[in-house]
Design a protein around this motif. Structure first.
Motif, PDB file in Angstrom:
ATOM      1  N   ILE A   9     -46.595  40.219 -27.909  1.00 51.00           N
ATOM      2  CA  ILE A   9     -48.021  40.562 -28.005  1.00 51.00           C
ATOM      3  C   ILE A   9     -48.228  41.790 -28.871  1.00 51.00           C
ATOM      4  O   ILE A   9     -49.132  41.834 -29.719  1.00 51.00           O
ATOM      5  N   VAL A  10     -47.402  42.815 -28.679  1.00 52.64           N
ATOM      6  CA  VAL A  10     -47.553  44.033 -29.481  1.00 52.64           C
ATOM      7  C   VAL A  10     -47.333  43.724 -30.962  1.00 52.64           C
ATOM      8  O   VAL A  10     -48.082  44.188 -31.835  1.00 52.64           O
ATOM      9  N   THR A  62     -51.695  41.327 -36.918  1.00 47.09           N
ATOM     10  CA  THR A  62     -52.993  40.705 -37.129  1.00 47.09           C
ATOM     11  C   THR A  62     -54.045  41.725 -37.564  1.00 47.09           C
ATOM     12  O   THR A  62     -54.889  41.442 -38.414  1.00 47.09           O
ATOM     13  N   LEU A  63     -53.977  42.916 -37.018  1.00 48.40           N
ATOM     14  CA  LEU A  63     -54.995  43.924 -37.322  1.00 48.40           C
ATOM     15  C   LEU A  63     -54.777  44.585 -38.677  1.00 48.40           C
ATOM     16  O   LEU A  63     -55.713  44.739 -39.459  1.00 48.40           O
ATOM     17  N   LEU A 122     -44.271  34.530 -42.331  1.00 49.72           N
ATOM     18  CA  LEU A 122     -44.675  33.168 -42.006  1.00 49.72           C
ATOM     19  C   LEU A 122     -46.132  32.918 -42.385  1.00 49.72           C
ATOM     20  O   LEU A 122     -46.475  31.840 -42.899  1.00 49.72           O
ATOM     21  N   ALA A 123     -46.984  33.905 -42.141  1.00 48.86           N
ATOM     22  CA  ALA A 123     -48.391  33.763 -42.521  1.00 48.86           C
ATOM     23  C   ALA A 123     -48.527  33.630 -44.035  1.00 48.86           C
ATOM     24  O   ALA A 123     -49.309  32.807 -44.539  1.00 48.86           O
ATOM     25  N   ALA A 124     -47.756  34.430 -44.781  1.00 51.76           N
ATOM     26  CA  ALA A 124     -47.825  34.378 -46.245  1.00 51.76           C
ATOM     27  C   ALA A 124     -47.344  33.037 -46.780  1.00 51.76           C
ATOM     28  O   ALA A 124     -47.977  32.443 -47.672  1.00 51.76           O
ATOM     29  N   ILE A 183     -51.736  35.311 -35.598  1.00 55.18           N
ATOM     30  CA  ILE A 183     -51.825  35.062 -34.145  1.00 55.18           C
ATOM     31  C   ILE A 183     -51.023  33.817 -33.774  1.00 55.18           C
ATOM     32  O   ILE A 183     -50.269  33.800 -32.782  1.00 55.18           O
ATOM     33  N   PHE A 184     -51.165  32.757 -34.564  1.00 57.90           N
ATOM     34  CA  PHE A 184     -50.464  31.512 -34.268  1.00 57.90           C
ATOM     35  C   PHE A 184     -48.952  31.706 -34.281  1.00 57.90           C
ATOM     36  O   PHE A 184     -48.241  31.268 -33.355  1.00 57.90           O
TER      37      PHE A 184
END
Length: 634
Positions: A200-201, A207-208, A389-391, A418-419
């Motif tokens: 979570i951390v 994300t932020l 992974l997001a990129a 987040i995913f």
């Protein structure tokens, strides 16, 4: 009882191992011995502050960049970072919880020959700087799998993207699960509570704040890791009476086993398996893994990028030296009473946490500092993975097939963070079946990283490789490396190949408080390949070629990938292929070429002979207007 001997007190179901050098105190509480290996308030405060500060960095960068809504800024920090923070972020990401916990245990069980990994760091850094960096910066790509489409075709790019996602998520699961398991069995921390809180951390500040938050949080976490490691090492050195005693114990216990030059590829660790196998593995990680490449391409120039990876090399060597010495400290402390053989821990990965709770509980806050260091190792690696992974997903799976606005891509980047944070947490459940953290991480990275390294290398160094050769290269390398990886897990190599060093429990003294005058020498049984006496190696029976050293799995995949790619390209007209020069390595890309040109120019100038060929026709001059022979020109 002689000073320095360990006692095991047992009271109402609580079993405690004690180091009797003035560090143990007996406390009356219902007639029991208090467990010294437990957190106090100061430890929880230090541990909690690490999580709070990490999350606060994410909030800060979310607020500071509130007016910027660009996916490029979110995922690559606008390519404006300098060398120092990027290098520290890379070091923190490399030095995951696997390094903090597993490397000392590796030295404890198999010896300090693991230190040859420094050679691999140096060699891999030079190769990445000279071969891969110029291509990435010349193309200006955000995902290295963009290169696969530019060089080969879209199918190769998609397959590479899928392999990247599988590789990073599985590796992240190990990084999260390993420390949580160690904590749960040493300090009675809830296993899934530790896994979920870490995940979570990570997800929060990724994300932020995006890549900027990841990089600057890594800088903070690197300091925590260094402080936690040093605290344990300094206390162990004081406890054992100095560095000389630690090296003396290691020498007598056979831990200084640097002179092992066996070329047998089935051996777990020798000079050749580490230098050759680990070098290829680290080139794959540093040059073709999106997690690391994304940091490199976030630098403002290729010069900053090169400086960053060389500073990172120094950081890696420093941390490796510390982890090797920590393993020697472990052996010096427990050379006469091995907690693993005695059944007091269930896996070697728990040795460092056990040592911390054994020798540092008299110093409130220091155990918390070490566990914060382990947590920082997890946070830095997993946050890097989430961002990468997001990129990859955005650049390779969404952008080419949609026409979304920049604002929508920005919010899509946050949603993907987040995913993937949730996915990494769920993947932690698979880590329990893969064995020790270090070897499991290496097997996963090699199984997927080897073929990717092979196909990218094929594209950069072989101009005649075509699209058919590129795709077949990736598929064949993947099949072979995964097959070898699965075989090594199902049929692990025998002790004759791993060569575990001897451990003993002869110095353990077990006492029960129920019968103060009775001492038992019956030890708990723990199935393990390390015995209480020096192991006698028997001749190797049977065929174990399906279980090579785990460090060679990446090479097998890469060599298969390149070989098949070359063969298919030649058979399908690769020699007639015309490739853009910007997609392959040019001599002008390498530092060696510029150094040679500079030296040659200086030598020619000192000799009074200007170099007329250095810049080709630019230094050849124009046709002399006083002489123009038309016949000669024709």
């Amino acid at each position: 009882m002689p000073a320095g001997q360990r006692d095991l007190f047992e009271g109402e179901g609580v079993v405690i191992l004690r180091w009797n050098k003035g560090l143990v105190q007996q406390t009356e509480m219902s007639g029991d011995y208090l467990v010294a290996g437990s957190f106090v308030i100061a430890d929880f405060v230090v541990f909690a502050l690490t999580l709070v500060v990490s999350a606060a960095v994410g909030f800060y960068f979310a607020w500071a960049s509130r007016g910027q809504q660009s996916s490029r800024d979110f995922l690559t920090a606008g390519r404006k970072l300098t060398a120092l923070p990027v290098s520290m972020s890379m070091t923190a990401s490399y030095m995951s919880s696997i390094t903090v916990l597993s490397n000392p245990a590796e030295v404890y069980c198999f010896g300090a020959i693991f230190a040859y990994l420094c050679v691999s760091y140096v060699l891999s850094t030079v190769v990445v700087s000279e071969v891969f960096l110029p291509i990435y910066y010349r193309l200006g790509i955000n995902s290295i799998y963009e290169y696969l489409e530019l060089r080969f075709n879209k199918a190769t790019r998609l397959l590479g993207t899928v392999l990247c996602i599988l590789n990073i998520t599985l590796f992240s699961g190990i990084v999260i699960y390993g420390p949580a398991l160690a904590f749960s069995q040493i300090i009675d921390l809830d296993l899934w509570g530790g896994i979920i809180s870490t995940g979570i951390v990570c997800t929060l500040y990724c994300t932020l704040g995006g890549l900027k938050a990841v990089v600057w949080t890594d800088v903070f976490q690197l300091g925590i890791m260094l402080a936690g490691y040093l605290a344990v090492i300094v206390q162990a050195v004081i406890l054992q009476g100095g560095v000389h005693n630690i090296f003396s114990d290691a020498q007598q216990g056979g831990r200084l086993n640097f002179l092992d030059f066996d070329i047998n590829p089935l051996r777990r660790h020798t000079f050749w398996t580490i230098v050759i196998g680990a070098t290829f593995s680290w080139i794959a990680v540093s040059g073709t893994n999106q997690t690391m490449v994304q940091r490199i391409i976030s630098c403002k120039s290729i010069t900053h990028a090169r400086v960053a990876i060389y500073i990172n090399m120094l950081g890696l060597c420093t941390f490796l030296t510390g982890s090797v010495f920590a393993g020697l400290c472990l052996y010096s402390v427990y050379k006469d009473c091995d907690p693993w053989t005695a059944g007091l821990i269930t896996a070697p990965d728990q040795l460092m946490p056990y040592l911390v709770m054994d020798i540092m509980t008299g110093y409130p806050g220091l155990p918390g500092l070490f566990f914060a260091a382990v947590c920082s190792g997890s946070l830095s690696t997993v946050s890097s993975s989430i961002n990468a992974l997001a990129a990859v997903t955005l650049e390779d799976l969404i952008k080419p097939y949609t026409n979304m606005s920049e604002k929508h891509l920005f919010w899509m980047s946050k949603g993907l963070s987040i995913f993937y944070g949730a996915l990494c947490i769920s993947m932690a459940g698979l880590a329990s079946v893969l064995g020790g953290m270090m070897q499991a991480g290496a097997i996963i990275s090699s199984a997927f990283g080897g073929p990717l390294f092979g196909v990218v290398t094929l594209g950069i160094l072989c101009p005649f490789a075509n699209s058919k050769g590129g795709f077949s290269s990736l598929v064949s390398g993947l099949l072979v490396s995964c097959g070898v990886s699965i075989a090594s897990v199902i049929y692990p190599p025998p002790p004759e190949m791993t060569r575990p060093l001897s451990l003993t429990i002869d110095g353990c003294n077990f006492t029960t408080t129920d019968s103060p005058n009775w001492t038992s020498t019956a030890f708990p049984t723990q199935p393990t390949f390390i015995t209480a006496t020096t192991a006698t190696l028997q001749p190797l029976q049977g065929d174990y070629w399906h279980s090579p050293s785990y460090l060679y799995i990446g090479i097998i995949g890469a060599v298969t990938s390149v070989s098949v790619g070359l063969l298919v390209s030649l058979l399908t007209g690769g020699l007639r292929t015309r490739v853009e020069s910007r997609l392959t390595l040019l001599k002008e890309d390498t530092t060696l070429y510029h150094v040679f040109t500079f030296i040659k120019d200086r030598v020619m100038r000192r000799a009074g002979k200007p170099d007329l060929t250095e810049y080709g026709e630019e230094k050849a001059g124009n046709t002399n207007p006083a002489f123009c022979d038309t016949d000669t020109d024709l």
